[in-house]
Motif scaffolding. Sequence first.
Motif, PDB file in Angstrom:
ATOM      1  N   THR A 181       0.935  -1.247  -0.102  1.00 52.29           N
ATOM      2  CA  THR A 181       0.028   0.023  -0.103  1.00 52.29           C
ATOM      3  C   THR A 181       0.829   1.332   0.025  1.00 52.29           C
ATOM      4  OG1 THR A 181      -0.213  -0.004   2.327  1.00 52.29           O
ATOM      5  CG2 THR A 181      -2.027  -1.338   1.295  1.00 52.29           C
ATOM      6  N   LYS A 182       2.133   1.080   0.152  1.00 54.28           N
ATOM      7  CA  LYS A 182       2.935   2.284   0.120  1.00 54.28           C
ATOM      8  C   LYS A 182       3.224   2.865  -1.324  1.00 54.28           C
ATOM      9  CE  LYS A 182       7.895   3.271   1.078  1.00 54.28           C
ATOM     10  NZ  LYS A 182       9.223   2.749   1.296  1.00 54.28           N
ATOM     11  N   PRO A 183       2.913   4.240  -1.372  1.00 58.91           N
ATOM     12  CA  PRO A 183       2.883   4.733  -2.656  1.00 58.91           C
ATOM     13  C   PRO A 183       4.393   4.474  -3.412  1.00 58.91           C
ATOM     14  CG  PRO A 183       2.327   6.561  -1.088  1.00 58.91           C
ATOM     15  CD  PRO A 183       2.833   5.026  -0.139  1.00 58.91           C
ATOM     16  N   ARG A 184       4.109   4.197  -4.754  1.00 59.98           N
ATOM     17  CA  ARG A 184       5.299   3.864  -5.528  1.00 59.98           C
ATOM     18  C   ARG A 184       6.139   5.132  -5.836  1.00 59.98           C
ATOM     19  NH1 ARG A 184       6.239  -0.630  -7.992  1.00 59.98           N
ATOM     20  NH2 ARG A 184       7.280   0.441  -9.862  1.00 59.98           N
ATOM     21  N   CYS A 185       7.303   5.183  -5.642  1.00 62.11           N
ATOM     22  CA  CYS A 185       8.280   5.872  -5.883  1.00 62.11           C
ATOM     23  C   CYS A 185       9.030   5.933  -7.184  1.00 62.11           C
ATOM     24  CB  CYS A 185       9.396   6.201  -4.659  1.00 62.11           C
ATOM     25  SG  CYS A 185       8.585   6.746  -3.056  1.00 62.11           S
ATOM     26  N   ASP A 186       9.742   6.529  -7.733  1.00 64.96           N
ATOM     27  CA  ASP A 186      10.702   6.276  -9.040  1.00 64.96           C
ATOM     28  C   ASP A 186      11.979   5.951  -8.817  1.00 64.96           C
ATOM     29  OD1 ASP A 186      11.551   8.772  -8.498  1.00 64.96           O
ATOM     30  OD2 ASP A 186      10.611   9.614 -10.299  1.00 64.96           O
ATOM     31  N   LEU A 187      12.631   5.796  -9.639  1.00 59.48           N
ATOM     32  CA  LEU A 187      14.269   5.566  -9.463  1.00 59.48           C
ATOM     33  C   LEU A 187      15.027   6.741  -8.883  1.00 59.48           C
ATOM     34  CD1 LEU A 187      14.805   3.348 -12.562  1.00 59.48           C
ATOM     35  CD2 LEU A 187      14.452   2.438 -10.387  1.00 59.48           C
ATOM     36  N   ARG A 188      14.225   7.949  -9.195  1.00 64.03           N
ATOM     37  CA  ARG A 188      15.089   9.192  -8.897  1.00 64.03           C
ATOM     38  C   ARG A 188      15.002   9.125  -7.524  1.00 64.03           C
ATOM     39  NH1 ARG A 188      15.371  13.509 -12.394  1.00 64.03           N
ATOM     40  NH2 ARG A 188      13.393  12.428 -13.518  1.00 64.03           N
ATOM     41  N   SER A 189      13.827   8.963  -6.666  1.00 62.06           N
ATOM     42  CA  SER A 189      13.871   9.037  -5.234  1.00 62.06           C
ATOM     43  C   SER A 189      14.409   7.572  -4.441  1.00 62.06           C
ATOM     44  CB  SER A 189      12.408   9.347  -4.676  1.00 62.06           C
ATOM     45  OG  SER A 189      11.592   8.286  -5.378  1.00 62.06           O
ATOM     46  N   GLU A 190      14.280   6.675  -5.187  1.00 58.82           N
ATOM     47  CA  GLU A 190      14.660   5.305  -4.660  1.00 58.82           C
ATOM     48  C   GLU A 190      16.417   5.115  -4.587  1.00 58.82           C
ATOM     49  OE1 GLU A 190      13.099   3.035  -2.749  1.00 58.82           O
ATOM     50  OE2 GLU A 190      11.553   4.495  -2.597  1.00 58.82           O
ATOM     51  N   TYR A 191      16.971   5.393  -5.868  1.00 59.85           N
ATOM     52  CA  TYR A 191      18.432   5.248  -6.037  1.00 59.85           C
ATOM     53  C   TYR A 191      19.148   6.496  -6.490  1.00 59.85           C
ATOM     54  CZ  TYR A 191      16.801   0.398  -5.915  1.00 59.85           C
ATOM     55  OH  TYR A 191      16.038  -0.970  -5.769  1.00 59.85           O
ATOM     56  N   ASP A 192      18.558   7.602  -6.525  1.00 64.12           N
ATOM     57  CA  ASP A 192      19.273   8.772  -7.262  1.00 64.12           C
ATOM     58  C   ASP A 192      19.603   8.638  -8.550  1.00 64.12           C
ATOM     59  OD1 ASP A 192      18.781  10.457  -4.951  1.00 64.12           O
ATOM     60  OD2 ASP A 192      20.608   9.696  -3.913  1.00 64.12           O
ATOM     61  N   MET A 193      18.590   7.866  -9.429  1.00 68.38           N
ATOM     62  CA  MET A 193      19.086   7.372 -10.699  1.00 68.38           C
ATOM     63  C   MET A 193      17.921   7.944 -11.510  1.00 68.38           C
ATOM     64  SD  MET A 193      21.785   5.410 -11.035  1.00 68.38           S
ATOM     65  CE  MET A 193      22.771   4.591 -10.032  1.00 68.38           C
ATOM     66  N   ALA A 194      18.502   8.581 -12.902  1.00 69.64           N
ATOM     67  CA  ALA A 194      17.511   9.068 -13.925  1.00 69.64           C
ATOM     68  C   ALA A 194      18.303   9.319 -15.045  1.00 69.64           C
ATOM     69  CB  ALA A 194      16.855  10.450 -13.502  1.00 69.64           C
ATOM     70  N   CYS A 195      17.600   8.967 -16.447  1.00 72.13           N
ATOM     71  CA  CYS A 195      18.275   9.129 -17.620  1.00 72.13           C
ATOM     72  C   CYS A 195      18.763  10.477 -17.846  1.00 72.13           C
ATOM     73  CB  CYS A 195      17.262   8.786 -18.642  1.00 72.13           C
ATOM     74  SG  CYS A 195      17.928   9.117 -20.378  1.00 72.13           S
ATOM     75  N   PRO A 196      20.061  10.851 -18.090  1.00 67.72           N
ATOM     76  CA  PRO A 196      20.783  12.180 -18.244  1.00 67.72           C
ATOM     77  C   PRO A 196      20.215  12.895 -19.515  1.00 67.72           C
ATOM     78  CG  PRO A 196      22.207  10.429 -18.579  1.00 67.72           C
ATOM     79  CD  PRO A 196      21.059   9.744 -18.106  1.00 67.72           C
ATOM     80  N   GLN A 197      19.723  12.061 -20.384  1.00 70.58           N
ATOM     81  CA  GLN A 197      19.291  12.534 -21.636  1.00 70.58           C
ATOM     82  C   GLN A 197      17.778  12.905 -21.677  1.00 70.58           C
ATOM     83  OE1 GLN A 197      21.121  11.440 -25.223  1.00 70.58           O
ATOM     84  NE2 GLN A 197      19.383  10.549 -26.200  1.00 70.58           N
ATOM     85  N   CYS A 198      16.911  12.206 -21.395  1.00 62.80           N
ATOM     86  CA  CYS A 198      15.365  12.418 -21.468  1.00 62.80           C
ATOM     87  C   CYS A 198      14.892  12.624 -19.986  1.00 62.80           C
ATOM     88  CB  CYS A 198      14.577  11.312 -21.940  1.00 62.80           C
ATOM     89  SG  CYS A 198      14.566   9.674 -21.073  1.00 62.80           S
ATOM     90  N   GLY A 199      15.367  12.281 -18.943  1.00 66.12           N
ATOM     91  CA  GLY A 199      15.260  12.648 -17.448  1.00 66.12           C
ATOM     92  C   GLY A 199      14.132  11.469 -16.983  1.00 66.12           C
ATOM     93  N   GLN A 200      13.741  10.468 -17.801  1.00 66.87           N
ATOM     94  CA  GLN A 200      12.806   9.796 -17.024  1.00 66.87           C
ATOM     95  C   GLN A 200      13.526   8.777 -16.040  1.00 66.87           C
ATOM     96  OE1 GLN A 200      12.176   6.138 -17.334  1.00 66.87           O
ATOM     97  NE2 GLN A 200      13.664   5.651 -18.621  1.00 66.87           N
ATOM     98  N   ALA A 201      12.715   8.409 -15.008  1.00 69.50           N
ATOM     99  CA  ALA A 201      13.335   7.587 -13.914  1.00 69.50           C
ATOM    100  C   ALA A 201      12.316   6.557 -13.758  1.00 69.50           C
ATOM    101  CB  ALA A 201      13.440   8.533 -12.754  1.00 69.50           C
ATOM    102  N   GLU A 202      11.516   5.747 -14.485  1.00 71.38           N
ATOM    103  CA  GLU A 202      10.628   4.915 -14.381  1.00 71.38           C
ATOM    104  C   GLU A 202      11.417   3.445 -14.730  1.00 71.38           C
ATOM    105  OE1 GLU A 202       7.824   5.269 -13.076  1.00 71.38           O
ATOM    106  OE2 GLU A 202       8.148   7.453 -12.894  1.00 71.38           O
ATOM    107  N   ALA A 203      12.071   3.185 -15.609  1.00 70.58           N
ATOM    108  CA  ALA A 203      12.596   2.180 -16.254  1.00 70.58           C
ATOM    109  C   ALA A 203      13.961   2.190 -17.031  1.00 70.58           C
ATOM    110  CB  ALA A 203      11.586   1.375 -17.174  1.00 70.58           C
ATOM    111  N   LEU A 204      15.045   1.717 -16.151  1.00 73.85           N
ATOM    112  CA  LEU A 204      16.112   1.899 -16.655  1.00 73.85           C
ATOM    113  C   LEU A 204      16.728   0.384 -16.757  1.00 73.85           C
ATOM    114  CD1 LEU A 204      17.847   4.993 -14.769  1.00 73.85           C
ATOM    115  CD2 LEU A 204      16.822   4.891 -16.955  1.00 73.85           C
ATOM    116  N   SER A 205      17.499   0.233 -17.597  1.00 74.33           N
ATOM    117  CA  SER A 205      18.387  -1.153 -17.699  1.00 74.33           C
ATOM    118  C   SER A 205      19.764  -1.265 -17.300  1.00 74.33           C
ATOM    119  CB  SER A 205      18.475  -1.738 -19.153  1.00 74.33           C
ATOM    120  OG  SER A 205      17.002  -1.930 -19.723  1.00 74.33           O
TER     121      SER A 205
END
Length: 81
Positions: free
Chosen positions: A5-29
């Motif tokens: 039930t915990k609100p889902r966070c993205d990779l930015r808040s969980e791992y300090d990770m995001a794509c440096p090009q498009c900025g998305q932080a939902e799915a990174l391989s």
Amino acid sequence: MSIATKPRCDLRSEYDMACPQCGQAEALSVEITCTATLSIDGAEAYCDHYWEEASSRSCDVCDHHGTVGEFRITSGKAVQA
Ligand SMILES: [Zn+2]
């Protein structure tokens, strides 16, 4: 309160990770390293796995490739010495 039930966070808040090009932080391989037990039945990976700063990573949206270090967000946070 459960994890489900915990609100889902993205990779930015969980791992300090995001794509440096498009900025998305939902799915990174990411290329991970793990240890497996090899037996006659095959290889069984342990639960633990990790990645390093030099591991290759790519964005699932724009296909930008780089290292983990390039995808790490450092702005706005104290830089570790
Ligand atoms: Zn991207």
